[in-house]
Motif scaffolding. Sequence first.
Motif, PDB file in Angstrom:
ATOM      1  N   SER A  16     -64.121  31.774 -31.733  1.00 12.60           N
ATOM      2  CA  SER A  16     -64.330  30.165 -31.944  1.00 12.60           C
ATOM      3  C   SER A  16     -65.956  29.543 -30.558  1.00 12.60           C
ATOM      4  CB  SER A  16     -63.235  29.643 -30.565  1.00 12.60           C
ATOM      5  OG  SER A  16     -63.387  29.892 -29.212  1.00 12.60           O
ATOM      6  N   LEU A  56     -49.104  24.953 -29.715  1.00  9.46           N
ATOM      7  CA  LEU A  56     -49.622  25.906 -29.251  1.00  9.46           C
ATOM      8  C   LEU A  56     -49.112  26.489 -27.817  1.00  9.46           C
ATOM      9  CD1 LEU A  56     -52.643  26.721 -29.254  1.00  9.46           C
ATOM     10  CD2 LEU A  56     -53.501  24.470 -29.211  1.00  9.46           C
ATOM     11  N   ALA A 112     -60.096  24.647 -34.403  1.00  3.50           N
ATOM     12  CA  ALA A 112     -59.661  26.693 -34.455  1.00  3.50           C
ATOM     13  C   ALA A 112     -58.148  26.083 -33.585  1.00  3.50           C
ATOM     14  CB  ALA A 112     -60.401  26.863 -33.196  1.00  3.50           C
ATOM     15  N   ALA A 158     -51.009  33.479 -34.715  1.00  2.35           N
ATOM     16  CA  ALA A 158     -52.809  33.778 -34.787  1.00  2.35           C
ATOM     17  C   ALA A 158     -53.049  33.106 -33.405  1.00  2.35           C
ATOM     18  CB  ALA A 158     -52.452  32.076 -35.587  1.00  2.35           C
ATOM     19  N   VAL A 159     -53.618  34.321 -33.267  1.00  3.39           N
ATOM     20  CA  VAL A 159     -54.323  33.981 -31.686  1.00  3.39           C
ATOM     21  C   VAL A 159     -56.103  33.511 -31.286  1.00  3.39           C
ATOM     22  CG1 VAL A 159     -54.478  36.138 -31.474  1.00  3.39           C
ATOM     23  CG2 VAL A 159     -54.453  34.872 -29.111  1.00  3.39           C
ATOM     24  N   MET A 160     -56.347  32.606 -30.880  1.00  2.00           N
ATOM     25  CA  MET A 160     -57.681  32.311 -31.104  1.00  2.00           C
ATOM     26  C   MET A 160     -58.230  32.829 -29.345  1.00  2.00           C
ATOM     27  SD  MET A 160     -59.546  28.648 -30.253  1.00  2.00           S
ATOM     28  CE  MET A 160     -60.467  28.152 -28.844  1.00  2.00           C
ATOM     29  N   CYS A 163     -54.106  27.771 -34.712  1.00  2.00           N
ATOM     30  CA  CYS A 163     -53.555  28.410 -34.000  1.00  2.00           C
ATOM     31  C   CYS A 163     -52.216  28.525 -32.729  1.00  2.00           C
ATOM     32  CB  CYS A 163     -54.425  29.387 -33.095  1.00  2.00           C
ATOM     33  SG  CYS A 163     -55.731  30.381 -33.491  1.00  2.00           S
ATOM     34  N   ARG A 164     -51.191  29.811 -32.295  1.00  4.16           N
ATOM     35  CA  ARG A 164     -49.801  29.725 -32.237  1.00  4.16           C
ATOM     36  C   ARG A 164     -50.466  30.050 -30.430  1.00  4.16           C
ATOM     37  NH1 ARG A 164     -46.487  29.421 -29.809  1.00  4.16           N
ATOM     38  NH2 ARG A 164     -43.930  29.525 -30.365  1.00  4.16           N
ATOM     39  N   TRP A 165     -51.492  31.090 -30.477  1.00  5.43           N
ATOM     40  CA  TRP A 165     -51.516  31.056 -29.143  1.00  5.43           C
ATOM     41  C   TRP A 165     -52.949  31.401 -28.805  1.00  5.43           C
ATOM     42  CZ3 TRP A 165     -47.143  32.229 -27.798  1.00  5.43           C
ATOM     43  CH2 TRP A 165     -46.065  32.414 -28.310  1.00  5.43           C
ATOM     44  N   PHE A 218     -58.875  34.438 -34.054  1.00  2.00           N
ATOM     45  CA  PHE A 218     -59.694  33.311 -34.407  1.00  2.00           C
ATOM     46  C   PHE A 218     -60.484  33.686 -33.036  1.00  2.00           C
ATOM     47  CE2 PHE A 218     -56.490  31.058 -36.393  1.00  2.00           C
ATOM     48  CZ  PHE A 218     -57.361  30.676 -37.628  1.00  2.00           C
ATOM     49  N   PRO A 238     -49.082  26.341 -37.084  1.00  3.33           N
ATOM     50  CA  PRO A 238     -49.438  27.478 -37.305  1.00  3.33           C
ATOM     51  C   PRO A 238     -49.206  28.294 -37.302  1.00  3.33           C
ATOM     52  CG  PRO A 238     -48.629  27.004 -35.228  1.00  3.33           C
ATOM     53  CD  PRO A 238     -48.463  25.800 -35.859  1.00  3.33           C
ATOM     54  N   CYS A 253     -48.095  38.603 -26.427  1.00  5.00           N
ATOM     55  CA  CYS A 253     -48.223  37.763 -27.612  1.00  5.00           C
ATOM     56  C   CYS A 253     -46.092  38.178 -27.414  1.00  5.00           C
ATOM     57  CB  CYS A 253     -48.838  38.228 -28.203  1.00  5.00           C
ATOM     58  SG  CYS A 253     -50.828  37.541 -28.117  1.00  5.00           S
TER      59      CYS A 253
END
Length: 310
Positions: free
Chosen positions: A149, A199, A160, A15-17, A164-166, A147, A11, A305
């Motif tokens: 969702s 993640l 999603a 990138a955070v969802m 993502c990373r987070w 992101f 990811p 983050c």
Amino acid sequence: MLSDTKDFVEPPPNAVMIGTGKGGVGKSTIAAHKAAWHAARGERTLLVCVTGQDDDDLGIERFGRGIRPEGPSVLNGQGLFRAIQERTPLVPVREVRPNLDVVPGGEAVGELLALLTARLPVEGIGVVSSLARALAPLAAWYDQIVFDSAPEQDSLEQLALAACRWLFVPTRSDDASIRGMRRIARNYKLVRKQLNPQLQVVGACLYGSNPSATQLHSEVRAEIMKELGPSTPMAARVVGYREMPAVNARRKGLTFSEYAALLPTSAKSYDVAAGRAARADVVPQSIQPLAAEMDRLNSEIDELCRKAAT
Ligand SMILES: Nc1ncnc2c1ncn2[C@@H]1O[C@H](COP(=O)(O)OP(=O)(O)OP(=O)(O)O)[C@@H](O)[C@H]1O
Ligand SMILES: [Mg+2]
């Protein structure tokens, strides 16, 4: 959608969802504000709305904001759907605000479910990485990727989560919202184990609650720890429940701080009484605390983050 096979996806590190398995808790509001918050700080930001509902918090459709790409429409989730269907990179609406590009959600996102299910027998769990693959070619361009969702939709949540990373989890205080956290926790564990070991839950917050209900808040915090793990960082900031300014800002396609900036020149109640203005022209005073709380929440998510990344 997930099976037993293993498949790895890298990811983007930024990138955070914003996600939880319950509808109406504030995911889209937070995601749009977080994206706008970063963009306003000069960071190149991409908002990807993996939702079947286009809330249009930033006024892309209703007010024509942003530069639409040439070719077929990307509004209403069509761009997101097409990128996955045709295995091409995502094409955002550019400069919705300075530094802010958006891949809008909408009805067509709901059609992804049938597409992914049809591909599953041939491609296996790799289909869950479809969005991650559509994002990869443009990810390096952005300093921040956010992101939004869909609730109550395991497949879209997994799609999603795989990109993502987070994961940041907002919740309200009611039992249905707490149960919604259970659902995202389950999808989080599945995706982490089978597709995206990087993640991480970066934190959670209580959203849309009375900031002075401290006893209730500590009970909800205990529930959050139970569902997401005892080491889940909690944002201290509770964004209050302030329906009128929140709903009005969305109708105008403005962020809370953009709407608050209209306050000094807004019509007043006495203008409405005198017939000089319509009620809709009055910016409610309560937009100020709402904008301030949302800014502080975004600042906290950002800190969480950064801390988690080191
Ligand atoms: N702080 C707030 N106080 C009161 N109402 C709010 C607040 N923030 C957002 N809202 C309103 O609450 C409703 C739900 O918010 P939002 O759409 O962000 O939730 P969601 O979790 O994305 O919902 P869905 O699951 O349907 O996508 C919207 O009408 C929004 O304008
Ligand atoms: Mg939403």
